[in-house]
Design a protein around this motif. Structure first.
Motif, short mmCIF file in Angstrom:
data_model
loop_
_atom_site.label_atom_id
_atom_site.label_comp_id
_atom_site.label_asym_id
_atom_site.label_seq_id
_atom_site.Cartn_x
_atom_site.Cartn_y
_atom_site.Cartn_z
N ASP A 272 0.83 -1.20 0.00
CA ASP A 272 0.00 0.00 0.00
C ASP A 272 0.87 1.25 0.00
O ASP A 272 0.38 2.34 -0.25
CB ASP A 272 -0.91 0.03 1.24
CG ASP A 272 -1.92 -1.11 1.23
OD1 ASP A 272 -2.43 -1.45 0.15
OD2 ASP A 272 -2.19 -1.66 2.32
N THR A 273 2.15 1.10 0.30
CA THR A 273 3.09 2.20 0.46
C THR A 273 3.99 2.31 -0.77
O THR A 273 4.49 1.29 -1.26
CB THR A 273 3.98 1.95 1.70
OG1 THR A 273 3.15 1.70 2.82
CG2 THR A 273 4.88 3.13 1.98
N ASP A 274 4.22 3.55 -1.22
CA ASP A 274 5.20 3.80 -2.27
C ASP A 274 6.58 3.70 -1.62
O ASP A 274 6.87 4.42 -0.65
CB ASP A 274 4.98 5.20 -2.86
CG ASP A 274 5.98 5.56 -3.95
OD1 ASP A 274 6.82 4.71 -4.34
OD2 ASP A 274 5.93 6.71 -4.42
N ILE A 275 7.43 2.83 -2.12
CA ILE A 275 8.74 2.63 -1.49
C ILE A 275 9.86 3.43 -2.16
O ILE A 275 11.02 3.31 -1.76
CB ILE A 275 9.12 1.13 -1.41
CG1 ILE A 275 9.32 0.54 -2.80
CG2 ILE A 275 8.10 0.37 -0.59
CD1 ILE A 275 9.94 -0.85 -2.78
N THR A 276 9.54 4.26 -3.12
CA THR A 276 10.54 5.08 -3.79
C THR A 276 11.30 5.91 -2.74
O THR A 276 10.69 6.59 -1.92
CB THR A 276 9.89 6.02 -4.82
OG1 THR A 276 9.12 5.25 -5.74
CG2 THR A 276 10.93 6.83 -5.58
N ASN A 277 12.62 5.81 -2.78
CA ASN A 277 13.51 6.53 -1.87
C ASN A 277 13.30 6.20 -0.39
O ASN A 277 13.66 6.99 0.47
CB ASN A 277 13.42 8.05 -2.10
CG ASN A 277 13.90 8.44 -3.48
OD1 ASN A 277 14.90 7.93 -3.96
ND2 ASN A 277 13.16 9.33 -4.13
N ARG A 278 12.76 5.05 -0.09
CA ARG A 278 12.55 4.61 1.30
C ARG A 278 13.58 3.54 1.65
O ARG A 278 14.06 2.81 0.78
CB ARG A 278 11.15 4.00 1.47
CG ARG A 278 9.96 4.91 1.15
CD ARG A 278 9.73 5.98 2.20
NE ARG A 278 9.67 5.51 3.57
CZ ARG A 278 8.55 5.14 4.19
NH1 ARG A 278 7.39 5.19 3.57
NH2 ARG A 278 8.59 4.73 5.45
N HIS A 279 13.90 3.45 2.92
CA HIS A 279 14.75 2.38 3.43
C HIS A 279 13.82 1.22 3.77
O HIS A 279 13.00 1.31 4.68
CB HIS A 279 15.54 2.83 4.65
CG HIS A 279 16.51 3.92 4.34
ND1 HIS A 279 17.70 3.68 3.68
CD2 HIS A 279 16.45 5.25 4.55
CE1 HIS A 279 18.33 4.83 3.52
NE2 HIS A 279 17.59 5.79 4.04
N VAL A 280 13.96 0.13 3.01
CA VAL A 280 13.02 -1.00 3.08
C VAL A 280 13.75 -2.23 3.61
O VAL A 280 14.84 -2.57 3.15
CB VAL A 280 12.41 -1.29 1.69
CG1 VAL A 280 11.50 -2.51 1.75
CG2 VAL A 280 11.65 -0.07 1.17
#
Length: 183
Positions: free
Chosen positions: A91-99
């Motif tokens: 559900d979350t946009d992970i662009t530029n996120r620390h996953v």
């Protein structure tokens, strides 16, 4: 559910709940240090990672965000089908996120390799893997897992989120399922 409730279904207990929780607390400490000062999005792989993700997240002394994916390559059998499909996307946009992908178990590595490729294409700032359990002797594809919990033999195991035909997930330990159950 305790092992004593279904002892005829199990042939060997590998790890108790206390041993698993201790390892998850250790992993959480390492993860927390590595992501100090960074927002972390933990992505749990349904359904097996529910128990692992909950206990891992509760071991943190900081905020973490969580999202879930459901992918499948097993069905009701004991071996991977080799075909991966997304049943529930993030559900979350992970662009530029620390996953941080949180898995219950890595055996062949085929499904996780596909998932890593899929999520890398979404351009996260970083993408790492954490698994509660690994079967080193079952690996068919090398997957770089930064946070590895406990090793298991190449046997069909259940408990702590791991299932056989959607049963045994709520078993508090991890044990080898007796062959008479699935033969």
């Amino acid at each position: 559910m305790d092992a004593s409730d279904i002892e005829k279904d199990l042939s060997k207990i590998h790890y108790t709940e206390d041993q698993i929780l201790a390892k998850l607390r250790e992993l959480a400490g390492r993860i927390e240090r590595d992501y100090e000062g960074k927002d972390l999005l933990m992505v749990g792989v349904l359904r097996g990672a529910v128990m692992v993700m909950a206990d891992l997240a509760r071991s943190f002394g900081r905020h973490v965000e969580m999202d879930w994916m459901a992918i499948s390559s097993y069905g009701s059998g004991t071996k991977s089908s080799g075909v991966v499909r997304i049943q529930k996307d993030l559900d979350t946009d992970i662009t530029n996120r620390h996953v941080l992908i949180v898995e219950d178990i890595i055996d062949t590595g085929l499904t996780l390799s596909w998932l890593v490729s899929n999520l890398e294409s979404r351009k996260p700032a970083s993408l790492e893997l954490c698994t509660a359990f690994v079967k080193p002797d079952a690996a068919k594809m090398a997957v770089p897992v930064k946070y590895v919990g406990l090793e298991l033999p190449d046997e069909f195991v259940v408990g702590y989120g791991l299932d056989y035909a959607e049963k045994y997930r709520n078993l508090r330990c991890v044990a080898t399922l007796a062959p008479h159950v699935y033969s």
